[in-house]
Write an enzyme that holds these catalytic residues in place. Sequence first.
Site, PDB file in Angstrom:
ATOM      1  N   THR A   9      -3.533   3.349  -2.191  1.00 21.55           N
ATOM      2  CA  THR A   9      -3.460   3.733  -3.592  1.00 21.55           C
ATOM      3  C   THR A   9      -4.170   5.066  -3.739  1.00 21.55           C
ATOM      4  O   THR A   9      -5.096   5.358  -2.992  1.00 21.55           O
ATOM      5  CB  THR A   9      -4.176   2.673  -4.457  1.00 21.55           C
ATOM      6  OG1 THR A   9      -3.688   1.382  -4.114  1.00 21.55           O
ATOM      7  CG2 THR A   9      -3.971   2.909  -5.930  1.00 21.55           C
TER       8      THR A   9
ATOM      9  N   GLU B 157       3.249  -7.445  -0.325  1.00 20.88           N
ATOM     10  CA  GLU B 157       1.801  -7.322  -0.475  1.00 20.88           C
ATOM     11  C   GLU B 157       1.223  -8.694  -0.802  1.00 20.88           C
ATOM     12  O   GLU B 157       1.519  -9.263  -1.860  1.00 20.88           O
ATOM     13  CB  GLU B 157       1.471  -6.347  -1.611  1.00 20.88           C
ATOM     14  CG  GLU B 157       1.652  -4.888  -1.251  1.00 20.88           C
ATOM     15  CD  GLU B 157       0.435  -4.354  -0.540  1.00 20.88           C
ATOM     16  OE1 GLU B 157      -0.692  -4.635  -0.960  1.00 20.88           O
ATOM     17  OE2 GLU B 157       0.624  -3.652   0.456  1.00 20.88           O
TER      18      GLU B 157
ATOM     19  N   SER C 291      -7.266  -1.519  -3.470  1.00 26.97           N
ATOM     20  CA  SER C 291      -6.877  -2.918  -3.562  1.00 26.97           C
ATOM     21  C   SER C 291      -7.907  -3.725  -4.345  1.00 26.97           C
ATOM     22  O   SER C 291      -8.242  -3.378  -5.475  1.00 26.97           O
ATOM     23  CB  SER C 291      -6.677  -3.483  -2.147  1.00 26.97           C
ATOM     24  OG  SER C 291      -6.162  -4.784  -2.173  1.00 26.97           O
TER      25      SER C 291
END
Length: 518
Positions: free
Chosen positions: A339, A379, A420
């Site tokens: 991310t 995921e 995460s």
Amino acid sequence: MSQKIRGAVAAGHHKTAAAGIEMFRNGGNAFDAAVAAILASFVAEPMLTSVAGGGFLLAHTGENRNILFDFFTQTTRQKKSIGDINFYPVDVNFGDAIQSFHIGLGSMAVPGNILGVFHVHQKLGRLPFHVVAEPAIHYAKNGIQISEFQAYCLNLLKPIIMASPESRKVYAPNGKLLQPGDIVVMQDLAASLTELVENGAREFYSGEIAHRLVKDCQENGGYLTLEDLENYRVIEREPLGINYRDRILLTNPPPSSGGTLMAFAFQLISTIDLNKIEFGSEYHLQLMAQVMRLTNQARTDGYDAYIYQQDIARKFLSNEHFQPDERELTELVNKWGSTTHISVIDSEGNAASVTTSNGEGSGYVIPGTGIMVNNMLGEEDLNPSGFHNWPLNRRISSMMSPTIVLKDGQPEIVLGSGGSKRIRTAILQVISNLIDFEMPVDRAVESPRVHLENGRFHLEPGFEPEKVTNATLPNGSEMVLWNQKNMFFGGVNTVITNLNGLMTGAGDPRRQGVVAIA
């Protein structure tokens, strides 16, 4: 660095930040800068985000409007027999641990990033879109130098990068992954971005790009259909707002999880006067461990199963649900997070906090486009009911928590993080460092962090050994001491301003983040 300026950008790569700064020099606002930076990140940070990923942008406008733009990924409208799905695990070697991820065409959720970019720009931008997109196209066409962090990411995700001939052509042109200092050129992506500028987002959702993607999915084991793409929409939500130390914190509301869980943690620590304790002391470490434990426990007991219920945030943060954990606190006194985050603020009172992701990437590149599609259906964190058991046509819940802190109604702090499950704890600690411990922004971001997960209390180096040894952890917790600061603990790119218009910021060194000011 501190000066009166037009705007500031903190991001995960210097080219990402530079694209935003260029918009300020062209007369644009914070939202032009944010959109330019997002587009540039697709080129400069390709292991973390993508045209075919998903994300969120939290906006505060100079007219005091607060909007959360949700363009995260969506589950599909129909399923297939699991035996017909191209979905398989790959092992990623972190050196001290092996972590499995699931990729393939069956791991791809409906992408939202590119529609989000167009939507935000149309709603809040000022400059023509072709101007905003120009830096990203220039980077892709002319190439950018591979940094140490990019090379690290490439090496980690080698099994995914090497899964596609189109990806190998870009990142391993001679059969070997690019190394730090090598130049990566993305001609196909440059052409795709140019095509999107000319034809708009419909090119991706109903045009030739869409048809190429759907054809491969239908023939080779993916879920995505043209109906999924054509019906995808950006959702404008009211941000979740909480009071903290005479400020308002705005963050991501349900159905995403991170913002609400972070709000719960802030409610807990707001009951403690942190001005009276020392950063990194035994008490501070114990407090953080307990706050994280109680938040994780509350999530399990009263949040995950009800995430799509109406008004879930109000119920979860209500006194009835919150007070038992508050009393307990008072009495007690995966390593990859693919991310990236961009924080932007300008002199007109606008602020944008935007977090985007591509998961680890599905390993599939839409032919001829240079666009790798996300693997959000592969995921584990995003599929708590198990793979292939997701509800149909539903916005996926995320830990992403783009955040803006308002003081006297004006943006004071803009931040967010990758990482995460560590996103919310990383942001929590940086905000507390800034407000409770009154640290300058660079120290607030760089200071060592902690994270409690699955009974393991992770600590970065930098805390005094004696105080670490003396800290009392929740029962059954194991202390894990890291030898160096690591991207495991997030990447909190932060910009701040004061009432005099002075701006400064810090990029998180854990992910080679940078700050730029115009």
